[in-house]
Design a protein around this motif. Structure first.
Motif, PDB file in Angstrom:
ATOM      1  N   LEU A  21       0.835  -1.199   0.000  1.00 48.03           N
ATOM      2  CA  LEU A  21       0.000   0.000   0.000  1.00 48.03           C
ATOM      3  C   LEU A  21       0.875   1.256   0.000  1.00 48.03           C
ATOM      4  CD1 LEU A  21      -2.826  -1.052   2.480  1.00 48.03           C
ATOM      5  CD2 LEU A  21      -2.822  -1.175  -0.023  1.00 48.03           C
ATOM      6  N   ASN A  22       1.999   1.212   0.715  1.00 51.22           N
ATOM      7  CA  ASN A  22       2.933   2.346   0.702  1.00 51.22           C
ATOM      8  C   ASN A  22       3.497   2.579  -0.682  1.00 51.22           C
ATOM      9  OD1 ASN A  22       3.162   3.702   3.206  1.00 51.22           O
ATOM     10  ND2 ASN A  22       4.098   1.883   4.076  1.00 51.22           N
ATOM     11  N   ASP A  23       3.792   1.506  -1.402  1.00 46.79           N
ATOM     12  CA  ASP A  23       4.299   1.642  -2.772  1.00 46.79           C
ATOM     13  C   ASP A  23       3.270   2.346  -3.655  1.00 46.79           C
ATOM     14  OD1 ASP A  23       6.620   0.350  -1.994  1.00 46.79           O
ATOM     15  OD2 ASP A  23       6.017  -1.592  -2.842  1.00 46.79           O
ATOM     16  N   LEU A  24       2.023   1.925  -3.548  1.00 50.20           N
ATOM     17  CA  LEU A  24       0.956   2.544  -4.340  1.00 50.20           C
ATOM     18  C   LEU A  24       0.731   3.996  -3.922  1.00 50.20           C
ATOM     19  CD1 LEU A  24      -1.498  -0.476  -4.420  1.00 50.20           C
ATOM     20  CD2 LEU A  24      -0.193   0.433  -6.350  1.00 50.20           C
ATOM     21  N   ASP A  25       0.857   4.255  -2.631  1.00 49.41           N
ATOM     22  CA  ASP A  25       0.737   5.614  -2.122  1.00 49.41           C
ATOM     23  C   ASP A  25       1.828   6.505  -2.719  1.00 49.41           C
ATOM     24  OD1 ASP A  25      -0.198   7.733  -0.456  1.00 49.41           O
ATOM     25  OD2 ASP A  25       1.235   7.187   1.098  1.00 49.41           O
ATOM     26  N   GLY A  26       3.043   5.987  -2.815  1.00 49.97           N
ATOM     27  CA  GLY A  26       4.139   6.745  -3.419  1.00 49.97           C
ATOM     28  C   GLY A  26       3.871   7.076  -4.875  1.00 49.97           C
ATOM     29  N   GLU A  27       3.297   6.131  -5.595  1.00 44.52           N
ATOM     30  CA  GLU A  27       2.951   6.369  -6.998  1.00 44.52           C
ATOM     31  C   GLU A  27       1.858   7.425  -7.120  1.00 44.52           C
ATOM     32  OE1 GLU A  27       1.970   2.560  -8.675  1.00 44.52           O
ATOM     33  OE2 GLU A  27       3.969   1.750  -8.259  1.00 44.52           O
ATOM     34  N   LEU A  28       0.912   7.406  -6.184  1.00 47.96           N
ATOM     35  CA  LEU A  28      -0.149   8.412  -6.174  1.00 47.96           C
ATOM     36  C   LEU A  28       0.440   9.793  -5.896  1.00 47.96           C
ATOM     37  CD1 LEU A  28      -3.162   9.211  -6.194  1.00 47.96           C
ATOM     38  CD2 LEU A  28      -3.219   8.609  -3.759  1.00 47.96           C
ATOM     39  N   GLU A  29       1.331   9.875  -4.924  1.00 47.42           N
ATOM     40  CA  GLU A  29       1.989  11.150  -4.610  1.00 47.42           C
ATOM     41  C   GLU A  29       2.754  11.692  -5.821  1.00 47.42           C
ATOM     42  OE1 GLU A  29       3.791  11.959  -0.617  1.00 47.42           O
ATOM     43  OE2 GLU A  29       3.669   9.761  -0.581  1.00 47.42           O
ATOM     44  N   ALA A  30       3.451  10.822  -6.523  1.00 46.66           N
ATOM     45  CA  ALA A  30       4.208  11.243  -7.700  1.00 46.66           C
ATOM     46  C   ALA A  30       3.277  11.814  -8.761  1.00 46.66           C
ATOM     47  CB  ALA A  30       5.008  10.071  -8.262  1.00 46.66           C
ATOM     48  N   ALA A  31       2.124  11.201  -8.953  1.00 43.29           N
ATOM     49  CA  ALA A  31       1.155  11.706  -9.932  1.00 43.29           C
ATOM     50  C   ALA A  31       0.639  13.083  -9.530  1.00 43.29           C
ATOM     51  CB  ALA A  31       0.002  10.713 -10.083  1.00 43.29           C
ATOM     52  N   ILE A  32       0.446  13.279  -8.228  1.00 44.09           N
ATOM     53  CA  ILE A  32      -0.011  14.585  -7.743  1.00 44.09           C
ATOM     54  C   ILE A  32       1.078  15.630  -7.971  1.00 44.09           C
ATOM     55  CG2 ILE A  32      -0.607  15.889  -5.657  1.00 44.09           C
ATOM     56  CD1 ILE A  32      -2.085  13.340  -4.706  1.00 44.09           C
ATOM     57  N   GLN A  33       2.322  15.272  -7.697  1.00 43.22           N
ATOM     58  CA  GLN A  33       3.425  16.218  -7.881  1.00 43.22           C
ATOM     59  C   GLN A  33       3.584  16.657  -9.328  1.00 43.22           C
ATOM     60  OE1 GLN A  33       6.792  14.256  -6.101  1.00 43.22           O
ATOM     61  NE2 GLN A  33       6.120  14.721  -4.027  1.00 43.22           N
ATOM     62  N   THR A  34       3.335  15.736 -10.261  1.00 39.00           N
ATOM     63  CA  THR A  34       3.452  16.104 -11.677  1.00 39.00           C
ATOM     64  C   THR A  34       2.184  16.770 -12.203  1.00 39.00           C
ATOM     65  OG1 THR A  34       2.679  13.950 -12.478  1.00 39.00           O
ATOM     66  CG2 THR A  34       5.060  14.218 -12.132  1.00 39.00           C
ATOM     67  N   GLY A  35       1.094  16.662 -11.434  1.00 37.34           N
ATOM     68  CA  GLY A  35      -0.165  17.279 -11.853  1.00 37.34           C
ATOM     69  C   GLY A  35      -0.866  16.549 -12.978  1.00 37.34           C
ATOM     70  N   ASP A  36      -0.531  15.290 -13.178  1.00 39.21           N
ATOM     71  CA  ASP A  36      -1.123  14.503 -14.258  1.00 39.21           C
ATOM     72  C   ASP A  36      -2.435  13.878 -13.788  1.00 39.21           C
ATOM     73  OD1 ASP A  36      -1.799  12.510 -16.147  1.00 39.21           O
ATOM     74  OD2 ASP A  36       0.301  12.333 -16.755  1.00 39.21           O
ATOM     75  N   GLU A  37      -3.541  14.471 -14.200  1.00 42.07           N
ATOM     76  CA  GLU A  37      -4.868  14.045 -13.751  1.00 42.07           C
ATOM     77  C   GLU A  37      -5.175  12.593 -14.116  1.00 42.07           C
ATOM     78  OE1 GLU A  37      -8.502  14.067 -11.943  1.00 42.07           O
ATOM     79  OE2 GLU A  37      -7.154  15.793 -11.896  1.00 42.07           O
ATOM     80  N   SER A  38      -4.840  12.184 -15.332  1.00 42.68           N
ATOM     81  CA  SER A  38      -5.178  10.812 -15.748  1.00 42.68           C
ATOM     82  C   SER A  38      -4.377   9.779 -14.960  1.00 42.68           C
ATOM     83  CB  SER A  38      -4.992  10.620 -17.250  1.00 42.68           C
ATOM     84  OG  SER A  38      -3.658  10.839 -17.622  1.00 42.68           O
ATOM     85  N   VAL A  39      -3.100  10.037 -14.732  1.00 47.24           N
ATOM     86  CA  VAL A  39      -2.279   9.116 -13.934  1.00 47.24           C
ATOM     87  C   VAL A  39      -2.748   9.150 -12.479  1.00 47.24           C
ATOM     88  CG1 VAL A  39       0.049   8.622 -13.089  1.00 47.24           C
ATOM     89  CG2 VAL A  39      -0.306   9.271 -15.476  1.00 47.24           C
ATOM     90  N   PHE A  40      -3.061  10.338 -11.970  1.00 45.84           N
ATOM     91  CA  PHE A  40      -3.585  10.472 -10.609  1.00 45.84           C
ATOM     92  C   PHE A  40      -4.804   9.581 -10.419  1.00 45.84           C
ATOM     93  CE2 PHE A  40      -7.128  12.505  -8.350  1.00 45.84           C
ATOM     94  CZ  PHE A  40      -6.683  12.382  -7.037  1.00 45.84           C
ATOM     95  N   ARG A  41      -5.740   9.655 -11.352  1.00 42.03           N
ATOM     96  CA  ARG A  41      -6.985   8.887 -11.230  1.00 42.03           C
ATOM     97  C   ARG A  41      -6.692   7.381 -11.208  1.00 42.03           C
ATOM     98  NH1 ARG A  41     -10.700  10.608  -8.851  1.00 42.03           N
ATOM     99  NH2 ARG A  41     -10.211  12.602  -9.731  1.00 42.03           N
ATOM    100  N   VAL A  42      -5.810   6.924 -12.087  1.00 43.46           N
ATOM    101  CA  VAL A  42      -5.440   5.501 -12.137  1.00 43.46           C
ATOM    102  C   VAL A  42      -4.788   5.082 -10.820  1.00 43.46           C
ATOM    103  CG1 VAL A  42      -3.875   3.844 -13.239  1.00 43.46           C
ATOM    104  CG2 VAL A  42      -5.249   5.391 -14.649  1.00 43.46           C
ATOM    105  N   ARG A  43      -3.877   5.904 -10.305  1.00 43.63           N
ATOM    106  CA  ARG A  43      -3.154   5.563  -9.067  1.00 43.63           C
ATOM    107  C   ARG A  43      -4.083   5.572  -7.853  1.00 43.63           C
ATOM    108  NH1 ARG A  43       0.201   3.205 -11.973  1.00 43.63           N
ATOM    109  NH2 ARG A  43       1.950   4.367 -12.780  1.00 43.63           N
TER     110      ARG A  43
END
Length: 92
Positions: A21-43
């Motif tokens: 879950l921490n790994d997935l959380d890190g991927e979600l944070e990275a998507a937020i940092q880049t501002g990529d809405e589509s990747v954010f939604r997937v993560r």
């Protein structure tokens, strides 16, 4: 660990599952940092789906204290950004 997904209820997650879950959380944070809405939604969906997959739903009438609170699947990037702590949504 008791996790609440806002608008859904509580789920008991074993300590052994927190790492993934921490790994997935890190991927979600990275998507937020880049501002990529589509990747954010997937993560976001991947994280919530994994919590549901590895966890055990508690009865609706259960009133256990939640150790973690996760956003609903339809949360905006800004809403999730506001929920992030120093260690993401899932500390550890």
């Amino acid at each position: 660990m008791i996790v609440r997904i806002m608008g859904e209820g509580q789920i008991e997650v074993a300590a052994a599952d927190i790492g993934v879950l921490n790994d997935l959380d890190g991927e979600l944070e990275a998507a937020i940092q880049t501002g990529d809405e589509s990747v954010f939604r997937v993560r976001l969906h991947a994280l919530l789906d994994k919590v549901r997959e590895v966890g055990k739903s508690l009865p609706d009438n259960s009133l256990e204290p939640s150790e973690l609170i996760l956003p609903p699947s339809d949360a905006s990037m800004e809403e999730v950004r506001e929920m992030l702590g120093d260690e993401g949504l899932i500390p550890g």
